[in-house]
Design a protein around this motif. Structure first.
Motif, PDB file in Angstrom:
ATOM      1  N   ASP B 136       0.833  -1.216   0.000  1.00  0.00           N
ATOM      2  CA  ASP B 136       0.000   0.000   0.000  1.00  0.00           C
ATOM      3  C   ASP B 136       0.854   1.246   0.000  1.00  0.00           C
ATOM      4  O   ASP B 136       0.602   2.215  -0.723  1.00  0.00           O
ATOM      5  CB  ASP B 136      -0.936  -0.015   1.226  1.00  0.00           C
ATOM      6  N   ARG B 137       1.898   1.221   0.829  1.00  0.00           N
ATOM      7  CA  ARG B 137       2.783   2.371   0.921  1.00  0.00           C
ATOM      8  C   ARG B 137       3.446   2.653  -0.422  1.00  0.00           C
ATOM      9  O   ARG B 137       3.501   3.781  -0.892  1.00  0.00           O
ATOM     10  CB  ARG B 137       3.833   2.127   2.006  1.00  0.00           C
ATOM     11  N   ASP B 140       1.006   4.091  -2.829  1.00  0.00           N
ATOM     12  CA  ASP B 140       0.756   5.499  -2.497  1.00  0.00           C
ATOM     13  C   ASP B 140       1.895   6.371  -2.999  1.00  0.00           C
ATOM     14  O   ASP B 140       1.667   7.438  -3.593  1.00  0.00           O
ATOM     15  CB  ASP B 140       0.606   5.667  -0.971  1.00  0.00           C
ATOM     16  N   ASP B 141       3.136   5.933  -2.755  1.00  0.00           N
ATOM     17  CA  ASP B 141       4.299   6.718  -3.196  1.00  0.00           C
ATOM     18  C   ASP B 141       4.233   6.951  -4.695  1.00  0.00           C
ATOM     19  O   ASP B 141       4.470   8.066  -5.187  1.00  0.00           O
ATOM     20  CB  ASP B 141       5.601   5.965  -2.865  1.00  0.00           C
ATOM     21  N   GLU B 142       3.923   5.887  -5.413  1.00  0.00           N
ATOM     22  CA  GLU B 142       3.921   5.994  -6.875  1.00  0.00           C
ATOM     23  C   GLU B 142       2.845   6.963  -7.325  1.00  0.00           C
ATOM     24  O   GLU B 142       3.044   7.773  -8.221  1.00  0.00           O
ATOM     25  CB  GLU B 142       3.693   4.614  -7.476  1.00  0.00           C
ATOM     26  N   ARG B 143       1.681   6.873  -6.695  1.00  0.00           N
ATOM     27  CA  ARG B 143       0.583   7.780  -7.052  1.00  0.00           C
ATOM     28  C   ARG B 143       0.974   9.221  -6.781  1.00  0.00           C
ATOM     29  O   ARG B 143       0.694  10.119  -7.567  1.00  0.00           O
ATOM     30  CB  ARG B 143      -0.658   7.385  -6.241  1.00  0.00           C
ATOM     31  N   GLN B 144       1.667   9.422  -5.660  1.00  0.00           N
ATOM     32  CA  GLN B 144       2.068  10.771  -5.319  1.00  0.00           C
ATOM     33  C   GLN B 144       3.076  11.325  -6.315  1.00  0.00           C
ATOM     34  O   GLN B 144       3.078  12.519  -6.636  1.00  0.00           O
ATOM     35  CB  GLN B 144       2.672  10.811  -3.909  1.00  0.00           C
TER      36      GLN B 144
END
Lengths: 176, 146, 654
Positions: B136-137, B140-144
């Protein structure tokens, strides 16, 4: 539990080794007769001496040995002295002259002695096939009712007689 | 010691026979290949030139011509020489294990294969809670970053 | 004195092998580099001594030294020199010496070529091989000494070498076979070393692979040669009899094949470590079992050496110790937690595993069939024979299943394969293979299942292999460039799999379409068979170095054109044995095979004619399989020099 499963191959191997170990004592070429505890197959064949034709009732009445032999068989010659000795001891032996020439057979017996009560001539070897003979000498123990009780393939000598054949023979003798 | 009627080495004997028909010849061939020579070192009747093999081949032919079926001929010889002369073991109590075990073995092997596969598949799909958190982390990083 | 030198050398070699088995092993266990380093010199020393001993025995044969019992039993003054030399391994004692020679050779090879291995691992591997050698040395020296003398009066001439063995086959078949049998001790030693060290990461799998492949390739050739030899020597055109001794060589081959494939999974993906170790142990165990079966007299076979139960007890004890000990070690040390890398059912791992499962089942069936007569006898169930009808009933369907898996498996990728790619390839293969299997048999005659299934299996494998090759070559642009970039490992696989296809096709076609006829022929007679015409010209008398022969001449024509002249012989050797030498014209599509029988009086002879289509494919296919195994070893990743230069190049650039 997982560890225990890893010893299964060892177990399988030990079973295999056990089978092999017991197998070492056996002779893979020894063939027991398929006719043990079955009556002698019927036959109608001439005898060596004279013109009579006999059938399987020849071996009824008391326990006898049926010895398959031929003059062409070297081992039969080796066995012959012991057969004479058995005959002297009162063991009744009927001969089956297998795939042989009757004249040669008569000469052979005249020269070496005749331990046989009678000799049945199976010149073509057809009766041998009925009996399941595959090589000479072979000896069958036939009881008083004409039932085959044992077969020995090979030469009979004192040891073979004492250890293997005599016990069977004695167990089928009818007390007088 | 037995006098093996002049048995010699493993040499096929060429035997000339006249057959009444093609079927007769083929049945004969099949039978003498399936029957074992009683005294030889593991040879069928076709391959051996031992005298007993010759006699038995002649016997097979005689029985064939008498009109017996293949099964009757084999039974005829087994009655005289025992199961030893059959290269195709009969289906009887002493051979249940022989004929049954291969099928069982195949089933066990197939079952083991499926079991291993299922174990691998399960582990492939399942993620532990820690791994899920890391995943999940990362997502999230990639999306950010985009 | 030479035999005594040979004997003494053997005793010394036995001592060296004992040292080899103990010292490096202790060195590895207690971390003493000096002791570990004794592995190489000891291994080389053992090889030198055993080779010397072997040369002494060969010299005894070459010199007609009949005071040596073994020479007297297996040779003769009139025997041609090349058979005198190959008679060294013609019977039990000498063949055991060959076994030990080959084992020393492999041990020394591993000791020398394994320089790049971690010293402790190498020490353990070589030590295990030394222990095995020690066992065989003891067996030789205590029960089967080839250097026994016949005293006080040596015979003036020897009994001849069995005429069946006076053949080219004897010169090559046993050495090749032993290279394979004994070579399987190398992966075995690696497995034991890995278990002993407790190091179950997969580095050992990579070290093991080339050795396993080469040993397995030798075994393939050895078995194929044995089959070919039986075919042309025994005179009735058969090429596999499921004889116990043949099975004894085939079973290690099957497990060796499973091992070769299992190693691929373990090396590439780190999986199946425990299973690979177990296979390595069992493959060699079956090799040893074969040695036991052939020499103990427990099973009847035309190929068996003279039986001796005392020898049987020794080999069984040795087998029990080696295999029992290894399996005990396995139980204690093998990994209990399976490595997991997550693969689906449409993956190469899954199908290689299936391949292993099938091979193990086939091996199990053959083992059961081979030992069943013994089992039945021991259990008092009577004397039962298990022969080709039994084995073929199971082997044929199982092998066909294997062929189907083979075709699919080569196409699959690690972990998972896209279903669409797979499906399109499979459909194409079916579309080509079904018609071929259905229609091609008509070329040879009426439709037969055996040929149809064999051809189907072969084309199935061929098409799928070709599709994979095509895809891989296209992957990097132009096709030819793509092919050149493919690694030796891949080419090895392709060649070996095509070899399997060819062998299956050959077996199917020849079983279904071989025709034969036994007839009475007089000089001038003609006979039509299988599309050919055989013209019998008559029989001549010829003399060989130690035999007298009646040699027939047969001209074979097809549609009027000459095809071949065959010269079958009936030889009478010095010792009285009579041998048939078949006249064979081998061709790519068919063999013509003629054997001479007995004279039937009045210039007539009994003659057997065969036409055997496709029979050569079996051995050609097997040769391809062996070639594939060797090609795979030439792969770059096994070449240490390349790795070293790459490293230095990288360092230089840094």
């Amino acid at each position: 539990m997982e560890r225990l499963k890893l010893f299964v191959p060892l177990l399988i191997f030990l079973v295999l080794a056990l089978v092999l170990y017991f197998g070492l004592g056996r002779d893979p070429r020894a063939l027991p007769s398929a006719l043990v505890d079955r009556p002698l197959p019927p036959f109608s064949l001439p005898v060596l001496e004279g013109d009579a034709v006999v059938d399987e009732s020849l071996l009824h009445g008391k326990v006898r040995l049926l010895n398959v032999w031929g003059t062409w068989c070297v081992a039969c010659r080796d066995e012959h002295p012991f057969l004479l000795e058995l005959a002297n001891r009162g063991v009744a032996i009927v001969g089956l002259n297998y795939k042989d020439d009757p004249d040669a057979a008569r000469a052979w017996l005249a020269r070496l002695g005749d331990p046989f009560e009678a000799v049945v001539v199976d010149a073509a070897g057809r009766y041998g096939l009925e009996l399941g003979v595959y090589g000479a000498p072979e000896t069958y123990v036939v009881d008083a009712d004409g039932v085959i009780r044992y077969r020995h393939v090979g030469v009979i000598d004192a040891d073979v007689w004492r250890d293997r054949i005599e016990p069977v023979y004695r167990s089928w003798v009818i007390p007088q | 010691m037995v006098c093996w009627l002049l048995a010699s080495t493993a040499n096929a004997e060429v035997e000339v026979r006249d057959f009444d028909s093609l079927t007769e010849r083929e049945r004969y061939r099949a039978l003498i290949e399936e029957l074992r020579c009683p005294q030889c070192q593991n040879q069928n009747l076709a391959a051996s030139d031992a005298p007993i093999a010759q006699d038995l081949r002649a016997e097979v032919l005689r029985l064939l011509r008498e009109g017996r079926s293949d099964r009757e001929i084999i039974d005829h010889l087994v009655a005289r020489y025992g199961d030893f002369v059959r290269y195709r073991p009969a289906w009887q109590p002493s051979t249940y294990l022989l004929w049954g075990a291969p099928g069982l073995l195949l089933l066990v092997a197939a079952g083991a294969w499926l079991w291993v596969l299922r174990r691998q598949r399960r582990q492939r799909i399942e993620l532990g809670p820690e791994q899920r958190a890391t995943l999940d982390r990362l997502l999230d990083d990639e999306r950010q970053q985009r | 004195m030479t035999p005594e030198y040979g004997h003494f050398a053997l005793i010394l070699a036995a001592c060296l092998s004992l040292a080899l088995g103990v010292v490096p092993l202790l060195g590895a266990t207690f971390g003493r580099p000096l002791w570990q380093a004794t592995a190489r010199p000891l291994a080389l020393g053992q090889l030198a001594l055993v080779a010397f001993s072997f040369i002494c025995l060969a010299a005894a044969f070459a010199r007609d030294d009949f005071s040596v019992a073994y020479v007297a039993a297996n040779s003769n003054r009139l025997l041609p020199w090349y058979y005198k030399l190959s008679a060294v391994w013609g019977a039990h004692e000498g063949s055991l010496l060959l076994w030990v020679l080959v084992l020393s050779g492999w041990t020394a090879a591993v000791a020398v070529a394994g320089r790049n291995l971690p010293p402790a691992l190498l020490a353990r591997v070589v030590a295990v091989m030394g222990l095995i050698a020690a066992g065989f040395h003891l067996f030789l020296l205590l029960t089967s000494n080839p250097f026994e003398r016949v005293l006080p009066i040596p015979p003036a001439d020897g009994a001849d070498l069995n005429p069946l063995l006076q053949d080219f086959g004897l010169i090559v078949h046993p050495p090749l076979l032993y290279m394979g049998y004994v070579g399987l001790s190398v992966p075995f030693a690696f497995a034991i070393a890995a278990l002993l060290a407790g190091r179950l990461d997969t580095a050992w799998a990579r070290w093991m692979r080339p050795w396993t492949n080469v040993a397995w390739a030798f075994l393939t050739l050895g078995i194929a040669l044995g089959s070919w030899w039986a075919y042309y020597e025994l005179g009735w055109g058969g090429w596999w009899f499921w004889d116990p001794v043949e099975n004894a060589s085939f079973m290690p081959w099957l497990l060796g094949t499973a091992l070769v494939h299992s190693l691929a999974v373990t090396e590439k993906r780190g999986l199946l470590r425990g299973w690979t170790l177990l296979l390595a142990i069992f493959a060699f165990a079956l090799s040893l079992l074969g040695t036991f079966l052939v020499r103990s007299g427990v099973l009847t076979s035309v190929h068996a050496f003279a039986a001796d139960p005392t020898r049987g007890v020794f080999v069984l004890g040795f087998l029990g110790l080696v295999v029992g000990g290894s399996l005990l070690l396995y139980g204690f040390r093998a990994p209990t937690v399976p490595a997991v890398a997550g693969f689906g059912w449409r993956s190469r791992e899954a199908w290689l595993l299936a391949n292993n499962a099938l091979l193990v089942v086939i091996t199990g069936v053959i083992l059961l069939g081979t030992l069943y007569p013994l089992l039945a006898d021991v259990l008092g169930w009577g004397k039962i024979s298990v022969g080709p009808p039994y084995f073929n009933s199971f082997f044929v369907p199982l092998t066909l299943a294997l062929a189907v898996l083979l075709g699919v498996g080569a196409l699959l990728q690690w972990k998972d394969t896209a279903p669409r790619r797979l499906r399109s390839a499979l459909i194409l293969a079916l579309v080509v293979a079904l018609p071929v299997g259905g229609l091609l048999p008509w070329v040879w005659g009426s439709w037969r299942w055996g040929a149809a299934l064999g051809l189907f299996g072969a084309v199935w494998i061929g098409v799928l292999t070709a599709i994979d090759l095509w895809r891989k070559s296209r992957a990097s642009g132009r096709p030819w460039r793509g092919l050149r970039l493919l690694r030796a490992g891949y080419w090895g696989m392709v060649i070996a799999h095509l070899g399997v296809a060819l062998a299956i096709a050959g077996a199917g076609v020849t079983t279904s379409y071989s025709v034969e006829r036994d007839l009475r022929m007089v000089s001038g007679d003609r006979q039509k068979l299988g599309g050919f015409e055989f013209h019998f010209m008559g029989v001549d008398e010829v003399f060989g170095p130690n035999y007298r022969s009646q040699r027939g001449e047969i001209h074979v024509t097809r549609e009027g054109r000459g095809v071949a002249t065959l010269m079958p012989e009936k030889r009478r050797y010095l010792g009285g044995q009579v041998m048939t030498e078949a006249g064979i014209d081998g061709g790519l599509t068919r063999d013509l095979y003629v054997a001479l029988g007995e004279p039937l009086g009045a210039e007539a002879w009994a003659v057997r004619l065969h036409v055997k289509p496709g029979v050569r494919w079996i051995w050609l296919g097997s040769a391809l399989i062996a070639l594939g195994g060797v090609v795979a070893v030439c792969d770059r990743r096994y070449r240490s020099r390349v790795r070293a230069t790459a490293r230095t190049a990288a360092l230089a650039e840094a």
